[in-house]
Design a protein around this motif. Sequence first.
Motif, PDB file in Angstrom:
ATOM      1  N   ALA A 165       4.278  -5.994 -12.203  1.00  0.00           N
ATOM      2  CA  ALA A 165       4.002  -4.682 -11.302  1.00  0.00           C
ATOM      3  C   ALA A 165       5.413  -4.458 -11.202  1.00  0.00           C
ATOM      4  O   ALA A 165       6.482  -5.127 -10.755  1.00  0.00           O
ATOM      5  CB  ALA A 165       3.572  -4.789 -10.148  1.00  0.00           C
ATOM      6  N   LEU A 166       5.775  -2.890 -11.263  1.00  0.00           N
ATOM      7  CA  LEU A 166       7.094  -2.353 -11.180  1.00  0.00           C
ATOM      8  C   LEU A 166       6.910  -0.960 -10.332  1.00  0.00           C
ATOM      9  O   LEU A 166       5.941  -0.297 -10.637  1.00  0.00           O
ATOM     10  CB  LEU A 166       7.662  -2.320 -12.285  1.00  0.00           C
ATOM     11  N   THR A 167       7.781  -1.014  -9.032  1.00  0.00           N
ATOM     12  CA  THR A 167       7.441   0.285  -8.415  1.00  0.00           C
ATOM     13  C   THR A 167       8.046   1.458  -9.025  1.00  0.00           C
ATOM     14  O   THR A 167       9.220   1.541  -9.356  1.00  0.00           O
ATOM     15  CB  THR A 167       8.177  -0.061  -7.083  1.00  0.00           C
ATOM     16  N   ILE A 168       7.256   2.555  -9.038  1.00  0.00           N
ATOM     17  CA  ILE A 168       7.814   3.905  -9.511  1.00  0.00           C
ATOM     18  C   ILE A 168       8.402   4.607  -8.425  1.00  0.00           C
ATOM     19  O   ILE A 168       9.391   5.148  -8.400  1.00  0.00           O
ATOM     20  CB  ILE A 168       6.656   4.639 -10.514  1.00  0.00           C
ATOM     21  N   ALA A 169       7.201   4.705  -7.560  1.00  0.00           N
ATOM     22  CA  ALA A 169       7.715   5.321  -6.142  1.00  0.00           C
ATOM     23  C   ALA A 169       7.173   4.693  -4.913  1.00  0.00           C
ATOM     24  O   ALA A 169       6.064   4.249  -4.969  1.00  0.00           O
ATOM     25  CB  ALA A 169       7.168   6.602  -6.117  1.00  0.00           C
ATOM     26  N   ASN A 170       8.139   4.669  -3.954  1.00  0.00           N
ATOM     27  CA  ASN A 170       7.488   3.784  -2.480  1.00  0.00           C
ATOM     28  C   ASN A 170       7.283   4.698  -1.484  1.00  0.00           C
ATOM     29  O   ASN A 170       7.688   6.045  -1.653  1.00  0.00           O
ATOM     30  CB  ASN A 170       8.293   2.387  -2.353  1.00  0.00           C
ATOM     31  N   SER A 171       6.629   4.360  -0.627  1.00  0.00           N
ATOM     32  CA  SER A 171       6.224   4.984   0.697  1.00  0.00           C
ATOM     33  C   SER A 171       7.289   4.719   1.791  1.00  0.00           C
ATOM     34  O   SER A 171       6.914   5.174   2.834  1.00  0.00           O
ATOM     35  CB  SER A 171       4.874   4.481   0.998  1.00  0.00           C
ATOM     36  N   PRO A 203       0.934  -1.213   0.067  1.00  0.00           N
ATOM     37  CA  PRO A 203       0.004  -0.067   0.145  1.00  0.00           C
ATOM     38  C   PRO A 203       0.885   1.320   0.210  1.00  0.00           C
ATOM     39  O   PRO A 203       1.747   1.305   0.847  1.00  0.00           O
ATOM     40  CB  PRO A 203      -0.782  -0.018   1.129  1.00  0.00           C
ATOM     41  N   LEU A 204       0.484   2.252  -0.661  1.00  0.00           N
ATOM     42  CA  LEU A 204       0.858   3.540  -1.008  1.00  0.00           C
ATOM     43  C   LEU A 204       1.879   3.622  -1.926  1.00  0.00           C
ATOM     44  O   LEU A 204       2.820   4.520  -1.974  1.00  0.00           O
ATOM     45  CB  LEU A 204       1.531   4.208   0.325  1.00  0.00           C
ATOM     46  N   ASN A 205       2.379   2.547  -2.442  1.00  0.00           N
ATOM     47  CA  ASN A 205       3.405   2.582  -3.615  1.00  0.00           C
ATOM     48  C   ASN A 205       2.584   2.910  -4.862  1.00  0.00           C
ATOM     49  O   ASN A 205       1.534   2.559  -5.315  1.00  0.00           O
ATOM     50  CB  ASN A 205       3.933   1.032  -3.906  1.00  0.00           C
TER      51      ASN A 205
END
Length: 184
Positions: free
Chosen positions: A72-78, A53-55
């Motif tokens: 899925a690939l993270t662009i920005a994480n929390s 959550p929040l990614n």
Amino acid sequence: MVEYFTEALVLDKEDSGDLDARIILYTEDLGKITAKAKSVKRITSKLNGHLEPLNFIQVRLVEKNGFQIVDALTIANSANFKENPAVFFRLLNFIKFFKEMTFDLQPDRKLWLAMKEIVANWLIYQKKEKAIYRLIIKILGFDPAHAACVFCRGKEINFFSPEDYIFFCAKCAIKIPKKEIVLI
Ligand SMILES: [Zn+2]
């Protein structure tokens, strides 16, 4: 089978069976959706870390009896918010509110851009939290500027119910359980 490739904000992650998870996403192209993520609880899962959550993620979905996350690939994480529990908690509350306020499969470009800006810069925006709640409520079509308290019809409104889409003044809000309303 239809395939989608879109950016998304992970709103929530729920267990589904022993190994799978149900991920609630707010996507750029499809709006809010719930998608299945298979075998993410295996240690070897490459997907799991991206679906926190929040990614913000780039996600590939297929639609066949519901949505399934293929990649899925993270662009920005929390991760940077987690260092400050109070800030992080407020962001989680905001995301919960957002999840409650939005309907499945109703993409909204303005809302998507607002969420990208707000979540990415939460350290700044959390200082004007009430204005942020008002902005989201307004984009969704419930303009606080023209609202009145549902009980006394007073124009000075301070609270909003995301479940019923109604406004309250500070005085009348005392009658409502705090967890059912947000300060705006
Ligand atoms: Zn009132």
